[in-house]
Design an enzyme around this catalytic site. Structure first.
Site, mmCIF file in Angstrom:
data_model
loop_
_atom_site.group_PDB
_atom_site.id
_atom_site.type_symbol
_atom_site.label_atom_id
_atom_site.label_comp_id
_atom_site.label_asym_id
_atom_site.label_seq_id
_atom_site.Cartn_x
_atom_site.Cartn_y
_atom_site.Cartn_z
ATOM 1 N N CYS A 129 -1.313 9.201 3.841
ATOM 2 C CA CYS A 129 -1.191 8.981 2.513
ATOM 3 C C CYS A 129 -2.512 9.256 2.070
ATOM 4 O O CYS A 129 -2.818 9.388 0.673
ATOM 5 C CB CYS A 129 -1.351 7.250 2.448
ATOM 6 N N GLU A 133 1.038 -1.348 0.134
ATOM 7 C CA GLU A 133 -0.024 0.101 -0.042
ATOM 8 C C GLU A 133 0.928 1.258 -0.055
ATOM 9 O O GLU A 133 1.694 1.622 1.036
ATOM 10 C CB GLU A 133 -0.984 0.326 1.173
HETATM 11 P P1 NAD Z 1 9.459 4.576 3.070
HETATM 12 O O1 NAD Z 1 9.149 4.163 1.748
HETATM 13 O O2 NAD Z 1 10.662 5.537 3.314
HETATM 14 O O3 NAD Z 1 9.496 3.456 4.092
HETATM 15 C C1 NAD Z 1 8.699 2.503 4.426
HETATM 16 C C2 NAD Z 1 9.427 1.317 4.961
HETATM 17 O O4 NAD Z 1 10.632 0.798 4.023
HETATM 18 C C3 NAD Z 1 10.393 1.950 6.185
HETATM 19 O O5 NAD Z 1 10.285 0.986 7.307
HETATM 20 C C4 NAD Z 1 11.712 1.826 5.716
HETATM 21 O O6 NAD Z 1 12.727 1.775 6.458
HETATM 22 C C5 NAD Z 1 11.706 0.702 4.785
HETATM 23 N N1 NAD Z 1 12.752 0.764 3.621
HETATM 24 C C6 NAD Z 1 13.247 1.875 3.020
HETATM 25 N N2 NAD Z 1 13.947 1.374 2.189
HETATM 26 C C7 NAD Z 1 14.121 -0.176 1.956
HETATM 27 C C8 NAD Z 1 14.635 -1.287 1.349
HETATM 28 N N3 NAD Z 1 15.449 -0.847 0.203
HETATM 29 N N4 NAD Z 1 14.309 -2.467 1.502
HETATM 30 C C9 NAD Z 1 13.391 -2.767 2.503
HETATM 31 N N5 NAD Z 1 12.954 -1.771 3.391
HETATM 32 C C10 NAD Z 1 13.109 -0.529 3.083
HETATM 33 O O7 NAD Z 1 8.027 5.448 3.516
HETATM 34 P P2 NAD Z 1 7.580 6.329 4.843
HETATM 35 O O8 NAD Z 1 8.454 7.519 4.797
HETATM 36 O O9 NAD Z 1 7.789 5.507 6.085
HETATM 37 O O10 NAD Z 1 6.188 6.459 4.644
HETATM 38 C C11 NAD Z 1 5.461 7.156 4.113
HETATM 39 C C12 NAD Z 1 4.888 6.696 2.757
HETATM 40 O O11 NAD Z 1 4.077 5.505 3.105
HETATM 41 C C13 NAD Z 1 4.138 7.621 1.864
HETATM 42 O O12 NAD Z 1 4.223 7.649 0.478
HETATM 43 C C14 NAD Z 1 2.640 7.330 2.406
HETATM 44 O O13 NAD Z 1 1.581 7.813 1.197
HETATM 45 C C15 NAD Z 1 2.610 5.636 2.419
HETATM 46 N N6 NAD Z 1 1.657 5.152 3.056
HETATM 47 C C16 NAD Z 1 0.720 4.622 2.592
HETATM 48 C C17 NAD Z 1 -0.380 4.078 3.347
HETATM 49 C C18 NAD Z 1 -1.363 3.099 2.500
HETATM 50 O O14 NAD Z 1 -2.160 2.540 3.339
HETATM 51 N N7 NAD Z 1 -1.603 3.265 1.119
HETATM 52 C C19 NAD Z 1 -0.403 4.076 4.565
HETATM 53 C C20 NAD Z 1 0.564 4.939 5.332
HETATM 54 C C21 NAD Z 1 1.670 5.400 4.480
#
Ligand code: NAD
Length: 426
Positions: A211, A177
């Site tokens: 989001c 998501e």
């Molecule tokens: P992010 O993508 O920066 O990080 C998400 C997770 O991925 C974190 O735990 C991070 O440490 C990890 N991560 C980063 N690089 C990685 C890699 N190469 N391999 C594995 N894991 C890795 O996102 P964020 O800043 O934590 O969250 C914000 C984003 O999430 C926004 O785009 C938001 O819209 C989205 N979001 C979506 C929903 C939904 O339900 N659609 C809900 C909440 C947040």
């Protein structure tokens, strides 16, 4: 990781106000756990037809291997659900929380253990993201990714999975998501107070770090003067501050220095682009915390990047359209951004609502009529979007549980086969 602000409890609040933290970390997480348990029991009783000649049943097995749950910073409930649902369905889970939500995620993990979850069913792995991603996707026992976060991270993980496909013992399930560029479409028949209050709440609660936050508003020229006046008046009442010190605060800092720098660039873009003018806010200050003022921008170009890309901060952009061209605007909304997460239509005219539902069918996984684009409730508005917003597996609904089970159908015959030939051959 840098806390969002220099308060006494920065890691617990993640920059939320007390009520927002309560809705998330307590209420929504409890809803996820309780409804998922209900859905799992119902699924268990969903069984195939048995007939006099055979008894048939379905066993809802966990997947064969481990599931990696990777969670974002902005919702404590999401982390608990990403790890909790596969575990509930019989899987072993490696849970990598966000670097900027470690303490609240760890609290959820400890609560699960205290509540009786056997040790090691969920392994809490507060690792570096890319290292975790590389490690889990290269294991032959990897059988699923339950991800919520940004599009670049999800794409990177998906690509790693395809590169490693030959290693796996089973085809992995990939659920992700991601972000949104959520819209409020206002028709000339709309109720102005609903538009103003819904837009301010949706765009600026939790500093726009949702989001589902509304980040593009389409207003008809006939209503715009009224909407603008009220929007700016109410904007002036938004209390910005430290929610841990002052419970009356609505709006606090963004999560960390990286977010601050990213949003600052968008403010710079708004200040320098000839198509854009800032109507309110637009300043930021990181001396006591990563504070960005709630910002309202007006765009003359509906295709400016500020109307297309996710900012994930408190920036709302308005495009004012000629009232009569609302059908073209609905088409424009559908084709402007790569995302398809949430969106709202504000109109009293029932025919317009029907038109908007039809034209925006694929533009939002969660579609609101005369209500703001945020605030989905577990079991009431199961959440998720398609296009770049993700795989739309609808956490908070029974469908989500099916992603984390590999059902086995069992037939027990009561009529042993006495001849290999078909009856007509005898
Ligand atoms: P992010 O993508 O920066 O990080 C998400 C997770 O991925 C974190 O735990 C991070 O440490 C990890 N991560 C980063 N690089 C990685 C890699 N190469 N391999 C594995 N894991 C890795 O996102 P964020 O800043 O934590 O969250 C914000 C984003 O999430 C926004 O785009 C938001 O819209 C989205 N979001 C979506 C929903 C939904 O339900 N659609 C809900 C909440 C947040």
């Amino acid at each position: 990781a840098q806390p969002g602000m220099h308060s006494s409890l920065p890691f617990f609040f993640q920059g939320k106000t007390v009520i927002q933290a309560e809705i998330d970390a307590a209420a929504e997480l409890i809803d996820f756990f309780r409804f998922n348990a209900k859905y799992a029991v119902e699924l268990e009783s969903s069984q195939p037809l048995s007939v006099p000649s055979s008894t048939n049943s379905m066993v809802y097995r966990g997947l064969e291997g481990f599931v990696a749950a990777v969670s974002p910073f902005n919702f404590t409930a999401i982390g608990g659900n990403l790890a909790g649902t596969p575990a509930l369905m019989g899987n072993v889970v490696l849970w990598k929380p966000s670097d900027t939500a470690l303490l609240s995620s760890f609290a959820v993990y400890r609560i699960l253990l205290e509540a009786g979850l056997p040790p090691n069913v969920i392994q809490f792995v507060p690792a570096d993201g890319p290292v975790f991603g590389d490690t889990v996707t290269s294991s032959e026992y990897f059988c699923g990714l339950n991800f919520t976060g940004s599009v670049p991270t999800f794409k990177r993980l998906w690509k790693q999975v395809s590169e490693n496909l030959d290693r796996y013992r089973t085809f992995p399930r990939l659920a992700g998501e991601c972000g949104g560029k959520n819209f409020h479409f206002v028709h000339s028949s709309a109720d102005v107070p609903s538009v103003v209050n819904g837009t301010l709440r949706s765009a600026f609660e939790y500093s726009g770090q949702k989001c589902s936050a509304c980040s593009r508003l389409y207003a008809p020229d006939s209503l715009w003067p009224q909407i603008k006046e009220k929007l700016l008046e109410e904007h002036g009442k938004i209390k910005v501050g430290d929610p841990a010190q002052d419970f009356g605060t609505f709006f606090s800092a963004v999560i960390d220095d990286k977010s601050f720098a990213r949003i600052k660039k968008w403010l710079q873009h708004a200040k320098t682009s000839p198509n854009l003018s800032i109507l309110a806010g637009g300043n930021c200050d990181d001396t006591v915390g990563y504070f960005i003022e709630p910002c309202i921008v007006e765009s003359k170009d509906p295709k400016d990047p500020i109307m297309e890309e996710e900012i994930f901060g408190p920036v709302l952009t308005v495009f004012v359209y000629p009232e009569k061209q609302y059908k073209e605007i609905l088409q424009l909304i559908d084709t402007t951004s790569p995302y398809g997460l949430t969106g709202a239509v504000f109109a009293q005219d029932k025919n317009v609502i029907q038109e908007a539902r039809k034209l925006l069918r694929n533009a939002a996984g969660n579609f609101y009529i005369n209500d703001k684009s945020t605030g989905a409730v577990v079991a009431q508005q199961p959440f998720g979007g398609s296009r770049a917003s993700g795989t739309n597996d609808k956490p908070g609904s029974p469908h989500y549980l099916l992603r984390w089970t590999s059902p086995q159908a069992i037939k027990e015959t009561h009529v042993p086969l006495r001849d290999w030939k078909y009856a007509y051959m005898l």
